[in-house]
Design a protein around this motif. Structure first.
Motif, PDB file in Angstrom:
ATOM      1  N   ALA A 298       0.846  -1.212   0.000  1.00  0.00           N
ATOM      2  CA  ALA A 298       0.000   0.000   0.000  1.00  0.00           C
ATOM      3  C   ALA A 298       0.874   1.252   0.000  1.00  0.00           C
ATOM      4  N   CYS A 299       0.228   2.405   0.019  1.00  0.00           N
ATOM      5  CA  CYS A 299       0.932   3.698   0.093  1.00  0.00           C
ATOM      6  C   CYS A 299       0.371   4.514   1.266  1.00  0.00           C
ATOM      7  N   GLY A 300       1.200   5.399   1.787  1.00  0.00           N
ATOM      8  CA  GLY A 300       0.753   6.425   2.741  1.00  0.00           C
ATOM      9  C   GLY A 300       0.064   5.852   3.963  1.00  0.00           C
ATOM     10  N   THR A 301      -1.070   6.434   4.277  1.00  0.00           N
ATOM     11  CA  THR A 301      -1.834   6.001   5.447  1.00  0.00           C
ATOM     12  C   THR A 301      -2.212   4.526   5.352  1.00  0.00           C
ATOM     13  N   SER A 302      -2.565   4.089   4.164  1.00  0.00           N
ATOM     14  CA  SER A 302      -2.939   2.674   3.997  1.00  0.00           C
ATOM     15  C   SER A 302      -1.746   1.774   4.289  1.00  0.00           C
ATOM     16  N   TYR A 303      -0.547   2.255   3.968  1.00  0.00           N
ATOM     17  CA  TYR A 303       0.666   1.507   4.301  1.00  0.00           C
ATOM     18  C   TYR A 303       0.794   1.387   5.832  1.00  0.00           C
ATOM     19  N   ILE A 345      -4.068  -2.602   0.037  1.00  0.00           N
ATOM     20  CA  ILE A 345      -4.918  -1.806   0.928  1.00  0.00           C
ATOM     21  C   ILE A 345      -5.006  -0.421   0.333  1.00  0.00           C
ATOM     22  N   SER A 346      -6.240   0.049   0.160  1.00  0.00           N
ATOM     23  CA  SER A 346      -6.394   1.367  -0.448  1.00  0.00           C
ATOM     24  C   SER A 346      -7.754   1.944  -0.111  1.00  0.00           C
ATOM     25  N   GLN A 347      -7.779   3.201   0.313  1.00  0.00           N
ATOM     26  CA  GLN A 347      -9.061   3.860   0.528  1.00  0.00           C
ATOM     27  C   GLN A 347      -9.786   3.949  -0.801  1.00  0.00           C
ATOM     28  N   SER A 348      -9.094   4.499  -1.810  1.00  0.00           N
ATOM     29  CA  SER A 348      -9.743   4.821  -3.089  1.00  0.00           C
ATOM     30  C   SER A 348      -9.861   3.625  -4.022  1.00  0.00           C
ATOM     31  N   GLY A 349      -8.918   2.694  -3.908  1.00  0.00           N
ATOM     32  CA  GLY A 349      -8.887   1.582  -4.864  1.00  0.00           C
ATOM     33  C   GLY A 349      -8.321   1.985  -6.206  1.00  0.00           C
ATOM     34  N   GLU A 350      -7.776   3.191  -6.292  1.00  0.00           N
ATOM     35  CA  GLU A 350      -7.285   3.683  -7.582  1.00  0.00           C
ATOM     36  C   GLU A 350      -5.825   4.106  -7.548  1.00  0.00           C
ATOM     37  N   THR A 351      -5.173   4.061  -6.405  1.00  0.00           N
ATOM     38  CA  THR A 351      -3.791   4.546  -6.302  1.00  0.00           C
ATOM     39  C   THR A 351      -2.893   3.770  -7.284  1.00  0.00           C
ATOM     40  N   ALA A 352      -2.237   4.530  -8.184  1.00  0.00           N
ATOM     41  CA  ALA A 352      -1.557   3.908  -9.326  1.00  0.00           C
ATOM     42  C   ALA A 352      -0.499   2.885  -8.890  1.00  0.00           C
ATOM     43  N   GLY A 396     -11.994  14.800   3.415  1.00  0.00           N
ATOM     44  CA  GLY A 396     -10.755  15.432   3.869  1.00  0.00           C
ATOM     45  C   GLY A 396      -9.585  14.720   3.194  1.00  0.00           C
ATOM     46  N   VAL A 397      -8.643  15.487   2.678  1.00  0.00           N
ATOM     47  CA  VAL A 397      -7.508  14.849   2.007  1.00  0.00           C
ATOM     48  C   VAL A 397      -6.711  14.011   3.007  1.00  0.00           C
ATOM     49  N   ALA A 398      -6.564  14.514   4.220  1.00  0.00           N
ATOM     50  CA  ALA A 398      -5.857  13.733   5.244  1.00  0.00           C
ATOM     51  C   ALA A 398      -6.784  12.618   5.737  1.00  0.00           C
ATOM     52  N   SER A 399      -6.341  11.408   5.527  1.00  0.00           N
ATOM     53  CA  SER A 399      -7.194  10.256   5.796  1.00  0.00           C
ATOM     54  C   SER A 399      -7.331   9.998   7.306  1.00  0.00           C
ATOM     55  N   THR A 400      -8.534   9.765   7.760  1.00  0.00           N
ATOM     56  CA  THR A 400      -8.751   9.472   9.181  1.00  0.00           C
ATOM     57  C   THR A 400      -9.613   8.216   9.335  1.00  0.00           C
ATOM     58  N   ALA A 482       2.510  11.157  12.760  1.00  0.00           N
ATOM     59  CA  ALA A 482       3.476  12.090  12.164  1.00  0.00           C
ATOM     60  C   ALA A 482       3.029  12.494  10.756  1.00  0.00           C
ATOM     61  N   LEU A 483       2.506  11.521  10.011  1.00  0.00           N
ATOM     62  CA  LEU A 483       2.053  11.840   8.644  1.00  0.00           C
ATOM     63  C   LEU A 483       0.893  12.841   8.679  1.00  0.00           C
ATOM     64  N   LYS A 484      -0.052  12.624   9.612  1.00  0.00           N
ATOM     65  CA  LYS A 484      -1.193  13.554   9.713  1.00  0.00           C
ATOM     66  C   LYS A 484      -0.680  14.965   9.963  1.00  0.00           C
ATOM     67  N   LEU A 485       0.255  15.070  10.929  1.00  0.00           N
ATOM     68  CA  LEU A 485       0.743  16.405  11.288  1.00  0.00           C
ATOM     69  C   LEU A 485       1.451  17.059  10.101  1.00  0.00           C
ATOM     70  N   LYS A 486       2.345  16.304   9.446  1.00  0.00           N
ATOM     71  CA  LYS A 486       3.059  16.838   8.270  1.00  0.00           C
ATOM     72  C   LYS A 486       2.086  17.366   7.242  1.00  0.00           C
ATOM     73  N   GLU A 487       1.101  16.526   6.913  1.00  0.00           N
ATOM     74  CA  GLU A 487       0.204  16.844   5.803  1.00  0.00           C
ATOM     75  C   GLU A 487      -0.528  18.155   5.988  1.00  0.00           C
ATOM     76  N   ILE A 488      -1.023  18.395   7.193  1.00  0.00           N
ATOM     77  CA  ILE A 488      -1.911  19.549   7.330  1.00  0.00           C
ATOM     78  C   ILE A 488      -1.296  20.717   8.088  1.00  0.00           C
TER      79      ILE A 488
HETATM   80  C1  F6R Z   1      -2.730  10.456   3.960  1.00  0.00           C
HETATM   81  C2  F6R Z   1      -3.337   9.931   2.758  1.00  0.00           C
HETATM   82  C3  F6R Z   1      -2.458   9.255   1.764  1.00  0.00           C
HETATM   83  C4  F6R Z   1      -3.151   8.005   1.218  1.00  0.00           C
HETATM   84  C5  F6R Z   1      -2.334   7.388   0.070  1.00  0.00           C
HETATM   85  C6  F6R Z   1      -2.927   6.089  -0.418  1.00  0.00           C
HETATM   86  O1  F6R Z   1      -3.643  11.092   4.789  1.00  0.00           O
HETATM   87  O2  F6R Z   1      -4.508  10.037   2.557  1.00  0.00           O
HETATM   88  O3  F6R Z   1      -1.220   8.940   2.298  1.00  0.00           O
HETATM   89  O4  F6R Z   1      -3.300   7.096   2.264  1.00  0.00           O
HETATM   90  O5  F6R Z   1      -2.259   8.295  -0.991  1.00  0.00           O
HETATM   91  O6  F6R Z   1      -4.231   6.292  -0.856  1.00  0.00           O
HETATM   92  P1  F6R Z   1      -5.228   5.078  -0.987  1.00  0.00           P
HETATM   93  O7  F6R Z   1      -5.485   4.559   0.366  1.00  0.00           O
HETATM   94  O8  F6R Z   1      -6.448   5.668  -1.639  1.00  0.00           O
HETATM   95  O9  F6R Z   1      -4.570   4.044  -1.854  1.00  0.00           O
END
Ligand code: F6R
Length: 604
Positions: A298-303, A345-352, A396-400, A482-488
């Motif tokens: 995964a990437c980011g928060t999903s990671y 693992i992905s919120q959007s299911g579209e992360t390249a 919200g762009v910052a994932s919670t 830490a990622l949440k704080l950085k992002e916003i």
């Molecule tokens: C952080 C955040 C990003 C996503 C990342 C993966 O708040 O939203 O780090 O978690 O871009 O996105 P998804 O989960 O959609 O694959």
């Protein structure tokens, strides 16, 4: 998530329903439909995809006299986004729309099918309309049949039902999913699952409470409470600001999403908790057969949620687990063996990047699983199996809430595997299930805590950096904090394992280095505490989060005393999210749309 509208009046019912549904678009959906009863004529229309498709289908449909109508936008949970699965669902002469989940739909459906009823959809909702019509055959009137139906269904619901046997009436019920009815001077009645569709049309609204049910006609609103006692509607003035209505009165979508974690986690759990087993009906029974390793990517928060999962899988499922950052994995010519289950693992299911790794795993012949929030997204379509996180649309762009629901799914999945591998006893699994049931309450935002974090935030607006530290599963939580704080906030923050600080980073310690220390009482408390003491001795400014008093901290945030570290995990998660939010607010940043970031990263 799904949205509901309803209307009783003489204006253009079709337009009112479609306009109402448009106001709910922001919640996310993948199909929509309406049903209108004018005199004796019932008409229904459904379409997959955006509302323009429904508008196109209803182009020739005219509603120019008194009518009752209901409409729905559906975010698929049980069954794919198809026209047959879209609401309203039809019985012989009644229609229903529903938000939520009917937990006992399998039993009800079986009984109805045994009595000769044919089901057209794969949804849980369709049982409501058939159960109602079954009851209608033996009841005095439609209301009695509806009341009986509501008593028979279990789960969470906001329901509207219209029937030819009582034209001019909309029956409603609410338990666990929001619903309100609005009125205006023109004697019209509007229903919706949130304020927005009613703004501009209604002056006053009554918010139904859990357990409320009843019916509405052009002349009256009849409400019964959970004890079947009739009660008067309680009207309040409706706001006139649409954007703020979408935010349900919160300042930012991120804040709203932090607050709604309790509800969405309850949705994630619904229907999946047995007595001593986890029920993932959506998974093929043989998914874990022959699997010796789980690889999470995964990437980011999903990671970060995947990293959390690795602790749970090894601890409870006794299954070797590795975690990969998708953008790294795809180019490092990884070795993949067929006894590995590959999980994206992905919120959007579209992360390249993540999508690409899924394609690689499929090509290598691995079994694949997607943990995702968006049904019918690219990853869901590609993976062999999917578990939907049911967090609802995250704006919200910052994932919670996406993170929270992912960790819940992983906790459940670790128990699911533990059951099949016999790595935990049934009694232990039952204990975990009892804990899972406590999570929605543990993430409810406490007003006093939020106030404290607001006040505290003013001390953390400068400095030369933040270290978020934790051990074990609290390390990925520290990374996420830490990622949440950085992002916003745009402040520099790092997540670190507490025990690793003395291997280098402690050189940075001084009063301008802020350490946010996660100190769970039920997991390596003494070890983590001494790591924090080492930092405190070197004059780093410490903000400790714990249920245990900690005298070496400059600031101390006390969480509730829980019986298990996972409950501490979820409460600390909320604290970290709110702290970032409040720091960002004080710095005057755009909380929902931080600079340089996009919600869905569909380029590598
Ligand atoms: C952080 C955040 C990003 C996503 C990342 C993966 O708040 O939203 O780090 O978690 O871009 O996105 P998804 O989960 O959609 O694959």
């Amino acid at each position: 998530m799904c949205g509901i509208v309803g209307y009783i009046g003489t204006k253009n019912t079709k337009e009112i329903l479609l306009e109402g549904l448009k106001e709910l678009e922001y919640r996310g959906y993948d199909s929509a439909g309406i049903a209108v009863l004018q005199g004796d004529d019932f008409s229904d229309f459904k379409a997959v995809g955006k509302l323009v498709n429904l508008e196109e289908k209803t182009k020739e449909f005219i509603t120019d006299k008194f009518a009752v109508g209901i409409g729905h936008t559906r975010w698929a949970t049980h069954g794919k986004p198809t026209e047959l699965n879209a609401h309203p669902h039809l019985g012989e002469s009644s229609y229903v729309v529903h938000n939520g989940i009917i937990e006992n739909y399998v039993e009800l459906k079986r009984e109805l099918q045994d009595s000769g009823i044919t089901f057209l959809s794969q949804t849980d909702t369709e049982v409501i309309v058939h159960q109602f019509e079954k009851n209608l055959k033996t009841s005095e009137n439609a209301f009695e049949a509806f009341q009986q139906t509501i008593q028979e269904i279990k789960g969470a619901y906001a329901v509207l039902l219209v029937t030819k046997s009582e034209p001019g009436t909309i029956f409603f019920a609410k338990y666990g999913s929001p619903m309100l009815v609005g009125i205006n001077a023109e004697n019209e009645k509007y229903f919706a699952s949130s304020d927005t569709p009613l703004i501009g049309s209604c002056s006053d609204v009554n918010y139904f409470e859990d357990g409320d049910y009843g019916y509405v006609t052009a002349d009256e609103i009849i409400i019964f409470d959970k004890d079947s006692q009739q009660k008067e509607p309680v009207f309040s003035k409706l706001s006139t600001n649409k954007l703020s209505a979408q935010k349900d009165g919160y300042r930012f979508f991120m804040e709203k999403e932090i607050y709604e974690q309790s509800t969405v986690i309850a949705d994630t759990l619904l229907g999946r908790l047995g007595e001593d087993e986890i029920l993932f009906d959506e998974l093929p029974g043989d998914l874990f057969d022959g699997v010796n390793e789980i690889k999470l990517c995964a990437c980011g928060t999903s990671y970060h949620s995947a990293l959390s999962a690795s602790y749970l899988f090894e601890r409870y499922s006794k299954t070797r687990t590795s975690v990969e950052i998708a953008s790294e994995f795809r180019y490092r010519e990884p070795l993949m063996s067929k006894d590995t289950l590959f999980v994206v693992i992905s919120q959007s299911g579209e992360t390249a990047d993540t999508l690409e790794t899924l394609k690689m795993a499929k090509q290598a012949g691995l079994k694949t699983l997607a943990i995702c929030n968006v049904d019918n997204s690219s990853m869901v379509r590609l993976a062999d199996a999917t578990i939907l996180t049911r967090a609802g649309i995250e704006k919200g762009v910052a994932s919670t809430k996406a993170f929270a629901t992912q960790v819940i799914v992983f906790w459940m999945l670790s128990l699911y595997v533990a059951k099949s591998k016999n790595s935990l006893s049934s009694q232990k699994i039952a204990e975990h299930i009892a804990l899972l049931r406590e999570v929605p309450a543990s993430v409810k935002v406490d007003d006093e805590m939020h106030e404290k974090l607001k006040r505290l935030s003013k001390r953390y607006l400068h400095g030369h950096g933040f270290f978020f530290i934790g051990r074990d599963i609290f390390f990925p939580l520290a990374l996420e904090g830490a990622l949440k704080l950085k992002e916003i906030s745009y402040l520099h923050a790092e997540g670190y394992p507490s025990g690793e600080m003395k291997h280098g980073p402690i050189a940075l310690a001084d009063p301008e280095l802020f350490t946010i220390a996660l100190l769970p009482k039920h997991l390596h408390y003494e070890k983590a505490k001494s790591n924090v003491e080492e930092l405190s001795a070197r004059d780093s400014t410490i903000c400790a989060i714990s249920a245990e008093e900690f005298s070496k901290a400059d600031d101390f945030i006390q969480i509730a005393s829980h019986e298990h570290y996972m409950l501490e995990f979820f409460e600390m998660m909320v604290v970290l999210q709110l702290l970032s939010l409040e720091i960002s607010v004080r710095l005057g940043n755009d909380v929902d749309m931080p600079r340089n970031l996009a919600k869905s990263v569909t380029v590598e």
